[in-house]
Enzyme design. Structure first.
Site, PDB file in Angstrom:
ATOM      1  N   GLU A  34       0.847  -1.186   0.000  1.00 27.94           N
ATOM      2  CA  GLU A  34       0.000   0.000   0.000  1.00 27.94           C
ATOM      3  C   GLU A  34       0.888   1.244   0.000  1.00 27.94           C
ATOM      4  O   GLU A  34       1.834   1.352   0.784  1.00 27.94           O
ATOM      5  CB  GLU A  34      -0.909  -0.010   1.232  1.00 27.94           C
ATOM      6  CG  GLU A  34      -1.605   1.303   1.553  1.00 27.94           C
ATOM      7  CD  GLU A  34      -2.435   1.864   0.414  1.00 27.94           C
ATOM      8  OE1 GLU A  34      -2.409   3.090   0.211  1.00 27.94           O
ATOM      9  OE2 GLU A  34      -3.104   1.071  -0.287  1.00 27.94           O
ATOM     10  N   GLN A  35       0.585   2.193  -0.890  1.00 27.57           N
ATOM     11  CA  GLN A  35       1.448   3.363  -1.022  1.00 27.57           C
ATOM     12  C   GLN A  35       1.293   4.356   0.129  1.00 27.57           C
ATOM     13  O   GLN A  35       2.210   5.134   0.405  1.00 27.57           O
ATOM     14  CB  GLN A  35       1.192   4.062  -2.345  1.00 27.57           C
ATOM     15  CG  GLN A  35      -0.186   4.672  -2.494  1.00 27.57           C
ATOM     16  CD  GLN A  35      -0.341   5.394  -3.827  1.00 27.57           C
ATOM     17  OE1 GLN A  35       0.625   5.562  -4.569  1.00 27.57           O
ATOM     18  NE2 GLN A  35      -1.552   5.819  -4.136  1.00 27.57           N
ATOM     19  N   ARG A 108     -17.348   4.018   4.579  1.00 29.34           N
ATOM     20  CA  ARG A 108     -16.293   3.343   3.827  1.00 29.34           C
ATOM     21  C   ARG A 108     -15.120   2.926   4.732  1.00 29.34           C
ATOM     22  O   ARG A 108     -14.569   1.836   4.591  1.00 29.34           O
ATOM     23  CB  ARG A 108     -15.802   4.277   2.713  1.00 29.34           C
ATOM     24  CG  ARG A 108     -15.028   3.590   1.606  1.00 29.34           C
ATOM     25  CD  ARG A 108     -14.698   4.567   0.486  1.00 29.34           C
ATOM     26  NE  ARG A 108     -14.087   3.858  -0.620  1.00 29.34           N
ATOM     27  CZ  ARG A 108     -14.749   3.367  -1.657  1.00 29.34           C
ATOM     28  NH1 ARG A 108     -16.070   3.502  -1.723  1.00 29.34           N
ATOM     29  NH2 ARG A 108     -14.118   2.728  -2.625  1.00 29.34           N
ATOM     30  N   TYR A 214     -28.356   8.909   2.558  1.00 28.43           N
ATOM     31  CA  TYR A 214     -28.679   7.755   3.398  1.00 28.43           C
ATOM     32  C   TYR A 214     -27.863   7.808   4.685  1.00 28.43           C
ATOM     33  O   TYR A 214     -26.812   8.452   4.749  1.00 28.43           O
ATOM     34  CB  TYR A 214     -28.433   6.438   2.667  1.00 28.43           C
ATOM     35  CG  TYR A 214     -27.066   6.260   2.043  1.00 28.43           C
ATOM     36  CD1 TYR A 214     -25.978   5.802   2.784  1.00 28.43           C
ATOM     37  CD2 TYR A 214     -26.861   6.547   0.693  1.00 28.43           C
ATOM     38  CE1 TYR A 214     -24.726   5.626   2.202  1.00 28.43           C
ATOM     39  CE2 TYR A 214     -25.612   6.368   0.105  1.00 28.43           C
ATOM     40  CZ  TYR A 214     -24.552   5.905   0.862  1.00 28.43           C
ATOM     41  OH  TYR A 214     -23.324   5.728   0.283  1.00 28.43           O
ATOM     42  N   ASP A 294     -11.339  -1.193  -9.330  1.00 32.59           N
ATOM     43  CA  ASP A 294     -11.264  -0.041 -10.228  1.00 32.59           C
ATOM     44  C   ASP A 294     -10.116  -0.138 -11.225  1.00 32.59           C
ATOM     45  O   ASP A 294     -10.172   0.472 -12.299  1.00 32.59           O
ATOM     46  CB  ASP A 294     -11.110   1.248  -9.426  1.00 32.59           C
ATOM     47  CG  ASP A 294     -12.412   1.720  -8.809  1.00 32.59           C
ATOM     48  OD1 ASP A 294     -13.463   1.155  -9.151  1.00 32.59           O
ATOM     49  OD2 ASP A 294     -12.377   2.643  -7.978  1.00 32.59           O
TER      50      ASP A 294
END
Length: 408
Positions: A34-35, A108, A214, A294
């Site tokens: 992970e960067q 998230r 929401y 993605d």
């Protein structure tokens, strides 16, 4: 196979950590790069639709999801100006029976947190920005900006829309600005529900714009996603600063309930980004490398499936590597055969929703809204955004499809 295969995962977003968890539960060796200096997700909500929830449960996260999630009562389509309900799809009471899993709203960062909670620290390297990969007959070499390298049997690019792994495999992608821009904001609330924000997944539809609101964090905050059309180019970044004033100006004349909610946003925590469209890829994988999330299929947010598709990808890839023991090339072919047609269709359908949500002439609006009403008459559980086929899918049964393909 679990002792022999070494998988390098490039990218520690939701798709990357979902894959790490799925591999770990199968005893497959992995290392995640992970960067960023630590895990951290943007402060935004995400809809976990039944297709994703089935996978999260299969990954042992049933209780954790219940702890962090909010179960909306319904999905409502609402007229931007009058507040009239255009359609109402029951979620909380109906979806477990209809689709085999619940429909959750989550933050998230909370979702990311439960996915990576049990990952071994020695299997994760931070501050590791991948610059590309190089394939050899005996493995794949991942190269990083600090000059280090890592050799693996298989590399998975879960490194997002600007994926260096994808660029190494297939060249640079050239996305197109759609003419849409999007705001995101999170409004903390002491009172639940707010008298002007129902406990629903609310889709406010207006001329050349729409807004989705929401609850997340068990009802302690309201997530806002607001999309409008613009002629001005906007950066493809989740962290471009905006303001409450800019948001309010874009939705002048919209229903007072939305305006009240917008006025509660924190100007320093209101962000905007441009929506860029990407055509479905013709191929994701070589014999030793593939893409996920993605990096493979960046999609517009109009069906709320970006994170869900990445989670599905992760499960299917881990299952394929288990199923085709000792033959990673066959596993990647099976993975891509299972995933690429589905994600391509979601990409294209999300593109189409960008048009249908933003109809502006009275005749177009009349036809669309009448279609909503007719669909609800025929089936009270009809999903107004026409996503039934997405929710029905079950990634956890992909092993059966691998078996069927092998014997066909």
């Amino acid at each position: 196979m679990s002792e022999q295969l070494r998988v390098a995962i490039i990218g520690g977003g939701i798709g990357g950590v979902a894959l790490a968890r799925a591999l770990s539960r199968r005893g497959i060796d992995f290392h995640l790069f992970e960067q960023a200096p630590a895990f951290g997700e943007v402060g935004a909500g995400v809809q976990m639709t039944p297709n994703a929830v089935k996978v999260l449960k299969a990954l042992g996260l049933t209780e954790s999801l219940d702890d962090i999630g909010f179960l909306p009562e319904s999905m409502r389509g609402i007229n931007w100006q009058t507040g009239e309900t255009l359609f109402r799809t029951p979620l909380k009471d109906a979806f477990p029976q209809v689709y085999g899993a619940e429909f959750y709203h989550v933050h998230r960062a909370d979702l990311h947190g439960i996915l990576c909670a049990d990952l071994p620290a020695d299997k994760i390297t931070f501050n590791a920005r991948c610059t590309g990969i190089e394939e050899h007959s005996d493995g794949v070499l991942a190269r990083f900006a600090d000059g280090t390298e890592f050799k693996a049997d298989l590399v998975v690019g879960a490194d997002g829309i600007h994926s260096p792994v994808r660029a190494s495999l297939w060249g640079q992608d050239q996305p197109r600005f759609t003419g849409h821009m999007c705001w995101r904001a999170l409004v903390p609330v002491d009172q639940h529900p707010l008298p002007f924000v129902g406990p629903d997944a609310a889709f406010w539809m207006g001329p050349k714009a729409h807004v989705v609101t929401y609850y997340v964090k068990g009802g302690k905050a309201v997530n806002i996603v607001a999309v409008t059309e613009t002629a001005d180019w906007v950066e493809e970044s989740w962290t471009e600063p905006s303001s409450t004033e800019e948001l309010l100006a874009a939705y002048e004349g919209w229903h007072e309930d939305l305006v009240r909610l917008f006025k509660m946003t924190d100007p320093s925590q209101t962000f905007k980004w441009g929506l860029f469209d990407h055509d479905p890829m013709a191929r994701w994988s070589t014999d030793r490398a593939t893409l996920l999330g993605d990096a493979a299929h960046p999609m517009l947010p109009f069906l709320s499936q970006g994170a869900a598709m990445a989670i599905e990808d992760a499960y299917v890839l881990a299952e394929a590597l288990t199923h085709y023991q000792g033959d990673s090339a066959a596993a990647l072919r099976a993975y891509e055969q299972e995933r690429r047609p589905r994600t391509a269709e979601v990409q294209l359908q999300a593109r189409e929703r960008g048009r249908s949500y933003h109809l502006s002439t009275p005749e177009e609006l009349r036809k669309r809204d009448e279609a909503f009403r007719e669909a609800q008459k025929k089936d009270p559980n009809a999903v107004g955004i026409r996503a039934e086929w997405i929710y029905e899918y079950d990634a956890t049964t992909c092993g059966e499809r691998f078996d069927a393909t092998a014997t066909a």
